[in-house]
Scaffold this motif. Structure first.
Motif, PDB file in Angstrom:
ATOM      1  N   SER A  91       5.288  32.428  -9.566  1.00  0.00           N
ATOM      2  CA  SER A  91       5.133  33.687  -8.854  1.00  0.00           C
ATOM      3  C   SER A  91       5.353  34.852  -9.815  1.00  0.00           C
ATOM      4  N   ARG A  92       4.967  36.040  -9.346  1.00  0.00           N
ATOM      5  CA  ARG A  92       5.165  37.233 -10.155  1.00  0.00           C
ATOM      6  C   ARG A  92       6.653  37.477 -10.396  1.00  0.00           C
ATOM      7  N   SER A  93       7.460  37.269  -9.390  1.00  0.00           N
ATOM      8  CA  SER A  93       8.896  37.492  -9.553  1.00  0.00           C
ATOM      9  C   SER A  93       9.497  36.541 -10.582  1.00  0.00           C
ATOM     10  N   ARG A  95       7.800  35.247 -13.141  1.00  0.00           N
ATOM     11  CA  ARG A  95       7.325  35.716 -14.454  1.00  0.00           C
ATOM     12  C   ARG A  95       8.169  36.888 -14.945  1.00  0.00           C
ATOM     13  N   LEU A  96       8.483  37.817 -14.062  1.00  0.00           N
ATOM     14  CA  LEU A  96       9.300  38.958 -14.455  1.00  0.00           C
ATOM     15  C   LEU A  96      10.707  38.516 -14.837  1.00  0.00           C
ATOM     16  N   HIS A 130      11.186  46.465 -13.912  1.00  0.00           N
ATOM     17  CA  HIS A 130      12.180  45.399 -13.835  1.00  0.00           C
ATOM     18  C   HIS A 130      13.458  45.759 -13.085  1.00  0.00           C
TER      19      HIS A 130
END
Length: 284
Positions: A91-93, A95-96, A130
């Motif tokens: 998910s994007r979260s 990856r961040l 972030h």
């Protein structure tokens, strides 16, 4: 198909039971018929500094690009504080979150800075992505980060092209520190700087490491700076780890012929270059 035979290495893999720090085991990457990284393993403890050294084409940059997610590995595992980072983020979260854990500072920071926005906005954009800081808190944090790397209001209001190479590298470091990473990868981060500016950046990095407790993976071909920054050294040759150990031991009493060759190539008083074999270009 017969099982793949593991080639003998000069490095004996140490099995570790720690869950803290960065643990890389059996990392591999192939481009066509070229094995860029072949069964590379190492451990980087919290707050430690490991220098990854070797000539161009040794696999240094490919290794760290896999660690930060810019390349997919063909095999091996990467764990940080016991968490597996080897599989693709779902998910994007995620990856961040991974990006916050391991940050990278490149040799040429100008290529990674947006030339259209000011230094302050370059750093603030990372905080917007972030963190959940309010605009006023972001402004204060940007000022704090730039002060940490020795930059003031004049540099904060400038575009990247108005800064010197050393100043741009300080901006890149501030931006990487904005997310409070566990590991900072420095890929030839002082190679393009004048010697006096190199010394300033290295002193800055030493201070940040001491105060913030961030672990460094210092990627370089320049053994002249390794003794001043690293606790341990890992020597790569054609994608394989050939020697590893405490910095003083590896630099003062190298065991592998390739490490001895690298050390013999460091310029010094009375040094004369020996004839070299033609250079073979290959992905690093």
């Amino acid at each position: 198909m017969p099982p793949r035979r593991r080639r003998d290495h000069a490095v004996t893999r140490t099995v570790t039971t720690t869950t803290q720090g960065l643990v890389v085991e059996g990392l591999r990457k192939r481009y066509g018929d070229h094995q860029a990284v072949d069964d590379v393993s190492f451990t980087l403890g919290p707050g430690a500094c490991l220098a990854l050294v070797g000539e161009s084409g040794s696999g240094k940059t490919t290794t760290v690009r896999m660690l930060v997610g810019l390349e997919r590995s063909d095999g091996g595992t990467v764990r940080l504080d016991g968490r597996d980072r080897s599989a693709r983020a779902r998910s994007r979260s995620e990856r961040l979150a991974r990006a916050r854990e391991i940050q990278m500072v490149f040799q040429d920071p100008y290529l990674s800075l947006d030339p259209r926005v000011t230094v302050a906005d370059c750093v603030a954009e990372v905080l917007r992505l972030h963190t959940s800081l309010t605009p006023s808190a972001r402004t204060a944090r940007v000022r704090e980060l730039l002060e940490q790397v020795g930059l003031g209001e004049r540099e904060a209001a400038a575009l990247p092209r108005r800064l010197s190479g050393g100043q741009r590298q300080r901006v890149a470091i501030a931006r990487a520190l904005a997310v409070e990473p566990r590991v900072l990868v420095l890929d030839e981060a002082v190679a393009a700087l004048d010697v006096s500016i190199q010394a300033q950046i290295l002193d800055l990095l030493a201070t940040i490491r001491r105060e913030a407790g961030i672990a460094y993976l210092f990627v370089t071909h320049d053994l002249a700076v390794v003794r001043h920054v690293a606790d341990e050294v890992l020597v790569l040759k054609e994608g394989q780890a050939v020697e590893t150990g405490p910095t003083d031991r590896v630099l003062d009493a190298p065991e592998h012929p390739y490490t001895k060759l690298l050390l013999g190539s460091v310029p010094r008083r009375g040094w004369h270059a020996s004839p070299a074999a033609p250079e073979r270009r290959r992905p690093e």
